[in-house]
Design a protein around this motif. Structure first.
Motif, PDB file in Angstrom:
ATOM      1  N   GLY A 149      63.542-131.537  74.888  1.00 26.41           N
ATOM      2  CA  GLY A 149      62.869-132.514  75.390  1.00 26.41           C
ATOM      3  C   GLY A 149      62.235-132.829  76.784  1.00 26.41           C
ATOM      4  N   VAL A 150      61.446-131.252  77.400  1.00 29.03           N
ATOM      5  CA  VAL A 150      61.218-131.656  78.847  1.00 29.03           C
ATOM      6  C   VAL A 150      59.858-130.839  78.273  1.00 29.03           C
ATOM      7  N   ASN A 151      59.005-132.073  78.801  1.00 34.79           N
ATOM      8  CA  ASN A 151      57.537-131.534  78.400  1.00 34.79           C
ATOM      9  C   ASN A 151      56.629-130.940  80.033  1.00 34.79           C
ATOM     10  N   ILE A 152      56.665-129.721  79.535  1.00 29.91           N
ATOM     11  CA  ILE A 152      55.937-128.667  80.723  1.00 29.91           C
ATOM     12  C   ILE A 152      54.061-129.573  81.650  1.00 29.91           C
ATOM     13  N   GLU A 153      53.898-129.234  82.122  1.00 28.17           N
ATOM     14  CA  GLU A 153      52.384-129.734  82.923  1.00 28.17           C
ATOM     15  C   GLU A 153      51.740-128.680  83.742  1.00 28.17           C
ATOM     16  N   MET A 154      52.249-128.423  84.483  1.00 25.62           N
ATOM     17  CA  MET A 154      52.063-127.078  84.918  1.00 25.62           C
ATOM     18  C   MET A 154      52.559-126.143  85.002  1.00 25.62           C
ATOM     19  N   ILE A 155      51.919-124.563  84.590  1.00 30.93           N
ATOM     20  CA  ILE A 155      52.834-123.311  85.488  1.00 30.93           C
ATOM     21  C   ILE A 155      52.168-122.537  86.436  1.00 30.93           C
ATOM     22  N   SER A 156      52.765-121.786  86.734  1.00 35.20           N
ATOM     23  CA  SER A 156      52.541-120.774  87.978  1.00 35.20           C
ATOM     24  C   SER A 156      53.551-119.624  87.701  1.00 35.20           C
ATOM     25  N   THR A 157      53.390-118.548  87.755  1.00 30.69           N
ATOM     26  CA  THR A 157      54.101-117.540  88.148  1.00 30.69           C
ATOM     27  C   THR A 157      53.653-116.423  89.192  1.00 30.69           C
ATOM     28  N   SER A 158      54.482-115.629  89.888  1.00 37.70           N
ATOM     29  CA  SER A 158      54.594-114.440  90.553  1.00 37.70           C
ATOM     30  C   SER A 158      55.109-113.313  89.447  1.00 37.70           C
ATOM     31  N   GLU A 159      55.020-111.965  90.340  1.00 41.12           N
ATOM     32  CA  GLU A 159      56.027-111.147  89.440  1.00 41.12           C
ATOM     33  C   GLU A 159      57.024-111.208  89.250  1.00 41.12           C
ATOM     34  N   ILE A 160      58.037-112.406  90.067  1.00 40.35           N
ATOM     35  CA  ILE A 160      59.981-112.133  89.583  1.00 40.35           C
ATOM     36  C   ILE A 160      59.872-113.883  89.727  1.00 40.35           C
ATOM     37  N   ARG A 161      58.873-114.811  89.390  1.00 39.94           N
ATOM     38  CA  ARG A 161      59.291-116.070  88.918  1.00 39.94           C
ATOM     39  C   ARG A 161      58.036-116.542  88.370  1.00 39.94           C
ATOM     40  N   ILE A 162      58.449-117.587  87.535  1.00 40.71           N
ATOM     41  CA  ILE A 162      57.882-118.673  87.219  1.00 40.71           C
ATOM     42  C   ILE A 162      58.550-120.142  87.114  1.00 40.71           C
ATOM     43  N   SER A 163      57.278-120.807  86.967  1.00 40.90           N
ATOM     44  CA  SER A 163      57.569-122.170  87.778  1.00 40.90           C
ATOM     45  C   SER A 163      57.147-123.022  86.721  1.00 40.90           C
ATOM     46  N   VAL A 164      57.466-124.366  86.939  1.00 39.74           N
ATOM     47  CA  VAL A 164      56.588-125.155  86.242  1.00 39.74           C
ATOM     48  C   VAL A 164      57.186-126.902  86.689  1.00 39.74           C
ATOM     49  N   VAL A 165      55.899-126.785  86.707  1.00 41.85           N
ATOM     50  CA  VAL A 165      55.699-128.672  87.300  1.00 41.85           C
ATOM     51  C   VAL A 165      56.283-129.580  85.710  1.00 41.85           C
ATOM     52  N   VAL A 166      57.488-130.659  85.950  1.00 44.58           N
ATOM     53  CA  VAL A 166      58.110-131.502  85.063  1.00 44.58           C
ATOM     54  C   VAL A 166      58.168-132.968  85.147  1.00 44.58           C
ATOM     55  N   ARG A 167      58.211-133.909  84.908  1.00 42.36           N
ATOM     56  CA  ARG A 167      58.866-135.373  85.439  1.00 42.36           C
ATOM     57  C   ARG A 167      59.841-135.228  86.009  1.00 42.36           C
ATOM     58  N   GLU A 168      59.528-135.854  87.239  1.00 40.73           N
ATOM     59  CA  GLU A 168      60.992-136.230  87.965  1.00 40.73           C
ATOM     60  C   GLU A 168      62.257-136.355  87.834  1.00 40.73           C
ATOM     61  N   ASP A 169      62.079-137.010  86.354  1.00 45.11           N
ATOM     62  CA  ASP A 169      63.849-137.476  85.846  1.00 45.11           C
ATOM     63  C   ASP A 169      64.167-136.316  85.073  1.00 45.11           C
ATOM     64  N   ASP A 170      62.969-135.390  84.227  1.00 47.21           N
ATOM     65  CA  ASP A 170      63.415-134.620  84.043  1.00 47.21           C
ATOM     66  C   ASP A 170      63.780-133.431  84.169  1.00 47.21           C
ATOM     67  N   VAL A 171      63.891-133.298  85.432  1.00 53.12           N
ATOM     68  CA  VAL A 171      64.163-131.928  87.183  1.00 53.12           C
ATOM     69  C   VAL A 171      65.890-131.490  85.885  1.00 53.12           C
ATOM     70  N   ASN A 172      66.530-132.542  86.648  1.00 54.29           N
ATOM     71  CA  ASN A 172      68.226-132.235  86.344  1.00 54.29           C
ATOM     72  C   ASN A 172      68.839-130.829  84.580  1.00 54.29           C
ATOM     73  N   THR A 173      67.531-131.921  83.111  1.00 56.82           N
ATOM     74  CA  THR A 173      67.718-131.132  82.405  1.00 56.82           C
ATOM     75  C   THR A 173      67.365-130.181  82.001  1.00 56.82           C
ATOM     76  N   ALA A 174      66.084-130.126  82.860  1.00 54.99           N
ATOM     77  CA  ALA A 174      65.302-128.039  82.787  1.00 54.99           C
ATOM     78  C   ALA A 174      66.600-126.964  83.494  1.00 54.99           C
ATOM     79  N   VAL A 175      66.801-128.265  84.519  1.00 59.74           N
ATOM     80  CA  VAL A 175      67.855-126.483  84.999  1.00 59.74           C
ATOM     81  C   VAL A 175      68.628-125.970  85.018  1.00 59.74           C
ATOM     82  N   THR A 176      69.337-127.557  83.966  1.00 57.59           N
ATOM     83  CA  THR A 176      70.561-126.872  83.517  1.00 57.59           C
ATOM     84  C   THR A 176      70.519-126.254  82.131  1.00 57.59           C
ATOM     85  N   ALA A 177      69.196-127.116  81.212  1.00 53.53           N
ATOM     86  CA  ALA A 177      69.173-125.436  79.726  1.00 53.53           C
ATOM     87  C   ALA A 177      68.322-124.419  79.932  1.00 53.53           C
TER      88      ALA A 177
END
Ligand code: ADP
Ligand code: ASP
Ligand code: MG
Length: 427
Positions: A377-405
């Protein structure tokens, strides 16, 4: 027998009892026949408390004076630690960054080390003393003012000194047993990584895993100096940060290279959106020149497709929250010239990043990450990648849920569980 450089973080020297415990550990290393150089951080949350104090007397403290104030934190711990060692019958001499020869540029608050001339440290060692150095600080080559290296910068002091003194390894002692597949404060099932490469650790540190300062990893890679991250509260083997996976850690234990090393998170950024930018050449250049002109480092950038009817587009970027006000001011100044409609500032965002060298050769990693976030149930607001990394920006309140998932989805959970957090407030 050799030269050992050890760094003890703030939570390892939070109070008198902790300082005495660390002093004992240092003396044991000395008694084993090693020359010992110790880099120490400010006690507990002293640096945060000093920043709060500065803000009470001035909302935007002059950078030179803020650095002068913050370096006091490390001066307290170096002297107290030297006293505790003296009390155990060994000679210890404390040195400020400047006395230890840590020479930097003049960028207050984020100075870079440009030279290390540790003559006084070598003399202290030659006299049989233990050298204690205040971390996180140096002296500007050009202005001769006292500088700081950025939050968490004591790690960099330690690696820079280890490289300059020709140490074989730099030991970073902290409040967890090493580098884990996620912050153990968020994911208790995180697993300790026996080995992580400089490349992966750079991405983890740049993505907010504050267990090591980014510059310290850059420095270690440049000098090919292994870092051993471990707990000052236990005697367990920690994590070796080295050039590559050789099948064994430097102590000879077999190690398998995982596809995904870990999940990092960062709550220190803000998102700025420039709304209604006329869609014509040169606009992005003007916007980001203005922001760069204020000395702000941009992280992610997203530009939307322009609405056909309006001929206008929105550009969003992320930058450190501490620079948010400066970024908005810089953009307001050029609003007339560019003709954008408005600015939106959002500091309730967080970033999560998946890091692993195995991404290069394993397709479908992004799809799996986005899928597991959707399921959580976490909404993605921005995405960026490097060769060995994928990053997404989410609501601050969703960070713990997103990391755990993400940690669970990529099979990183340790079935034995039980990553231990020994101290610290996580501030
Ligand atoms: P120190 O005061 O020793 O420098 P820090 O607070 O700077 O300690 O860094 C250690 C903390 O980093 C841990 O307590 C943990 O909460 C956090 N951390 C974030 N990501 C990770 C990770 N991947 N592995 C280990 N620790 C992590
Ligand atoms: N005391 C400084 C800080 O809190 C530096 C460090 O701990 O490495 O950021
Ligand atoms: Mg730290």
């Amino acid at each position: 027998m050799g030269l050992v450089v050890q760094k003890y973080g703030g939570s390892s020297v939070a109070d008198a009892e902790s300082v005495k415990r660390v002093a004992k550990r240092i003396v044991e290393t000395r008694q084993a026949g090693n020359d010992v150089v110790v880099v120490v951080s400010a006690m507990g949350d002293t640096t945060d408390d000093l920043i709060d104090l500065a803000k009470q007397v001035s909302p935007v403290p002059p950078a030179r004076e803020l650095d002068m104030l913050l370096t006091a934190g490390e001066r307290i711990s170096m002297a107290v630690l030297a006293m505790a060692i003296a009390n155990l019958g060994h000679e210890a001499r404390s040195f400020t960054g400047s006395q230890a020869g840590v020479i930097t540029d003049s960028e207050h608050g984020k100075a870079r080390i440009i030279d290390v001339t540790p003559g006084r440290i070598s003399s202290a060692l030659a006299d049989g003393a233990i050298a204690i150095v205040a971390g996180f600080q140096g002296v500007s080559q050009s202005t001769k003012d006292i500088t700081t290296l950025g939050r968490g910068g004591s790690d960099t002091t330690a690696v820079a000194l280890a490289a300059a003194l020709g140490a074989d390894v730099c030991e970073i002692y902290t409040d967890v047993d090493g580098v884990f597949s996620a912050d153990p404060r968020i994911v208790p099932a995180a697993r300790r990584l026996p080995v992580i490469t400089y490349e992966e650790m750079l991405e983890m540190a740049a993505s907010g895993a504050k267990v090591l300062h980014l510059r310290c990893v850059e420095y270690a890679r440049r000098f090919n100096l292994p870092i051993h991250v471990r707990s000052s509260f236990s005697h367990r083997t920690g994590t070796w940060v080295t050039a590559d996976y050789t099948g064994n850690d430097p102590e000879g234990n077999p190690v398998e290279q995982p596809i995904i090393a870990g999940v990092a998170h960062d709550r220190s950024e803000a998102k700025v959106t420039v709304v209604g930018v006329p869609d014509k050449p040169g606009q992005a250049a003007a916007i980001f020149s203005a922001v760069a002109g204020s000395g702000i480092n941009i992280d992610m950038i997203v530009q939307n497709v322009s609405g056909a009817a309006t001929g206008r587009t929105d550009i969003s970027f992320t930058a450190p929250r501490t620079d948010g006000a400066k970024a908005v001011q810089a953009l307001e100044k050029i609003q007339g010239e560019i003709g954008f409609e408005s600015l939106r500032y959002d500091d309730q965002v967080g970033k999560i990043s998946l890091v692993g060298a195995g991404m290069r050769s394993h397709p479908g990693v992004s799809a799996k990450l986005f899928g597991c976030l959707a399921e959580a149930g976490v909404n993605i607001e921005m995405i960026s990648t490097s060769e060995i990394r994928i990053s997404v920006v989410v609501r601050e309140d969703d960070v713990n849920t997103a990391v755990t998932a993400a940690h669970t989805a990529f099979d990183l959970d340790d079935p034995e569980g039980g990553a231990v957090v020994y101290g610290g407030t996580g501030r």
